[in-house]
Every structure is written in C-alpha cells, then in structure tokens.
Design a protein around this motif. Structure first.
Motif: not given
Ligand SMILES: Nc1ncnc2c1ncn2[C@@H]1O[C@H](COP(=O)(O)OP(=O)(O)O)[C@@H](O)[C@H]1O
Ligand SMILES: [Mg+2]
Length: 324
Positions: A244-261
């Motif tokens: 769920a964290i990788f497929d549908a992150p809820q927090h904008p910061y989590t999205r940013s971390l994933l975006a950085a990869t």
C-alpha cells in the motif's frame, strides 16, 4: 477472523530530545530527534523505517534499544517496560532487543580480534564459563557464514560485508527477539548486499526474529519488509503495509520519497512531487505540519494545526489532505 497475535514490541509516545549547546555551554535550543512516535510490531514482522538523512531513524532505533534514555514515552517488550516509564536496567530483558550499528567497522574495537569482540557481549550479559562461551561464539560465527579462522583476525583485516556479519554475530550471541538493523547494506557492493539480505532472512527464520530495518534504499525495503514507517523530522508521518505504501502512498512526503526513486515511484509521481530544498532546522521547526515548507499540497490549515497520524488499520498518514 482470529485475533492478531499480541505485539512483541510496543513503542508508545516515544520522544528523544537533544539539547543544542550554544555559547558558554548554555542550552540554546532543544532538538526533537524523535517526537511522540508510537507503533507496535507483531512477532516475526519486518518493519521498514525510511526517511531522509537526519530525520531520526538511528535515534529511534537506539532509544528503543536503550542506548539513549527516552525523554518521554516508553517501550514495551512482550508487554513489559524495557525503556522509559522509570524502568530500571534489567540486562536479561534488555538483551531481547538489540541494535545493529550502521557502521559495524566503527562499532568493532580495532585493537580486538573478532573473537574478543564476540565474547564481550556474553561476558557483559552473563557469567557463562569460558568453554561454553567459546562453543557459542564458534556456532554463531558458522551461522553468519564466516570461517572460524576469522576469529583470529582484526576488524581491518576483513571486508565490509564480513564486518556486517560480525556485527550481527555479536548481537545474536545474546539471543535477541527484536533486532534493529540500521542501514545494514549501505556501503556494500550490490552483490554483497544480496548475500547479506539473504543471510538476514535465514537468521530471521532460524532465530524467530522480528526486525526493524532502517534503510534509505527503497528497493531493499520493498523486498524485505511487511510494513513501512516513514519519518520526517522526528515524526512518523505514514505507516502501512509495504504494497500500500508503494502503490498508493497517502502522505505527500512519502510520495516525494518515492518520486526521488523513479524506478520505484514512476514518472507520474515524480513530476508532481519532486522534493526541493533541505528540510528545516530540526531545532527550529515550522508551526503546524513540519512538512508544509516543502509540501506541494500545502494549505493555510497546515500552518495553524499539526496533523496527527490517522487512527485505524491499513495505511495511516499524518496529513489533512492525504491521497492523490
Ligand atoms: N547524540 C546526539 N546529540 C545531539 N544531536 C544528535 C545526536 N544524535 C543525533 N542527533 C541529531 O538528531 C537528529 C536525528 O539524527 P539521526 O537519528 O542520526 O538521523 P538518521 O539516522 O535518520 O540519519 C539529527 O538532527 C542529528 O544531528
Ligand atoms: Mg542513521
């Protein structure tokens, strides 16, 4: 459905505050390295802990293990307090939770042979006869995949991957139940990383371990962890099942971390959530949500109030405007 197993480890409202020294040794500010963090671990679970450098991952791990005294809150192992809440040091209980240092080379005494480094925790934590200690050390060395001849070497004579194994062996001699692995693959070649991760999995099965795996490598977290906790400036901002964290992150910061990869987050997230700038000074946090100064979705409410981690099961985020 059956009730879930009671947690093996509970972290309740845990905080660690460091004083920041100014001129003449006066305390200039207070740095909230870990700020009111709560979560529970199920037996056998692997929880990933991610977030930028300096967000408090190592401090959280060390405070859980008791290397740092908590400033507030408590840690319970199988329901019993092992840190905070006026706990008095009890080595037998304490040994159940262990912390594997980020840099095992630095945590091993360079003047000691590997054999001495492996005997030391057993001497500190018990009064086992020498022969019994010897047998236990030899067994552990075999289990972490090192030749017995390495016992007579010094830390600088073995490779980074082997130092990692020695660091783990040191901990396992104490028969822990919960192990915090702090950046266990950083600084290792990719091929060595893979063998070290396989070793962690094998040892987990063999010793019934529960892991907290601190890593900035999201690919490692994705393959190794059942759940992921995301930290930003001392706070837990999101926690949930790995998929769920990788497929549908809820927090904008989590999205940013994933975006950085990009190979994980994908180009779609990357464009909208690229993380810019440095995090604010942890000793001088912004009002309200501490991510608001870098958040692409910031609203006036975010400066006025601090969002709490949403209650409930599944993915939980500390954000007033979670989701896409
Ligand atoms: N022993 C200490 N004394 C004072 N400040 C510390 C200490 N250890 C860590 N810090 C500070 O606490 C914050 C979190 O550090 P750390 O837990 O090492 O982060 P991470 O492991 O996520 O990189 C940082 O701002 C760091 O400078
Ligand atoms: Mg760290």
């Amino acid at each position: 459905m059956a009730d879930p197993a009671p947690p093996i480890l509970e972290v309740r409202n845990l905080s660690k505050i460091f004083p920041v020294q100014g001129a003449f040794g006066r305390v200039k500010a207070r740095l909230r390295a870990v700020d009111d963090v709560s979560f529970a671990l199920a037996p056998g679970e692997v929880l990933g802990l991610v977030g930028e450098s300096g967000c408090g991952k190592s401090t959280l791990g060390k405070t859980i293990m008791g290397i740092h005294e908590p400033s507030a809150g408590e840690v319970r192992f199988e329901g019993e307090i092992i840190a905070g809440g006026g706990f008095r040091r009890d080595n037998a209980m304490r040994a159940k939770v262990q912390y594997a240092y980020q840099d095992p080379g630095a945590s091993l005494d360079p003047r000691w042979k590997i054999r001495d480094s492996l005997h030391e925790p057993l001497i500190v934590h018990g009064n086992m006869p020498r022969a019994e200690r010897d047998a236990q050390v030899r067994e552990i060395v075999r289990l972490v995949g090192l030749p017995e001849t390495h016992l007579d070497l010094y830390p600088h004579e073995i490779s980074g991957g082997q130092q990692r194994r020695v660091g783990l062996a040191r901990i396992l001699t104490l028969r822990p139940k919960v192990v915090v692995l702090d950046e266990p693959t950083s600084g290792l070649d990719v091929s060595v990383q893979a063998t070290v991760l396989t070793l962690f999995r094998d040892l987990q099965r063999q010793f019934n371990l529960t892991y907290i795996l601190v890593s900035h490598d999201l690919a490692v977290v994705r393959t190794m962890c059942d759940r992921v906790a995301v930290m930003y400036l001392g706070k837990l901002v999101e926690i949930g099942p790995t998929a769920a964290i990788f497929d549908a992150p809820q927090h904008p910061y989590t999205r940013s971390l994933l975006a950085a990869t990009p190979r994980i987050g994908g180009a779609r997230i990357a464009a909208a959530f690229a993380l810019t700038g440095e995090p604010p000074d942890p000793a001088n946090l912004p009002s309200g949500c501490r991510f608001r100064t870098r958040c692409p979705k910031v609203q006036p409410r975010c400066a006025a109030e601090e969002p709490a981690l949403a209650p409930g099961a599944g993915t939980r985020a500390a954000c007033f405007f979670p989701g896409a």
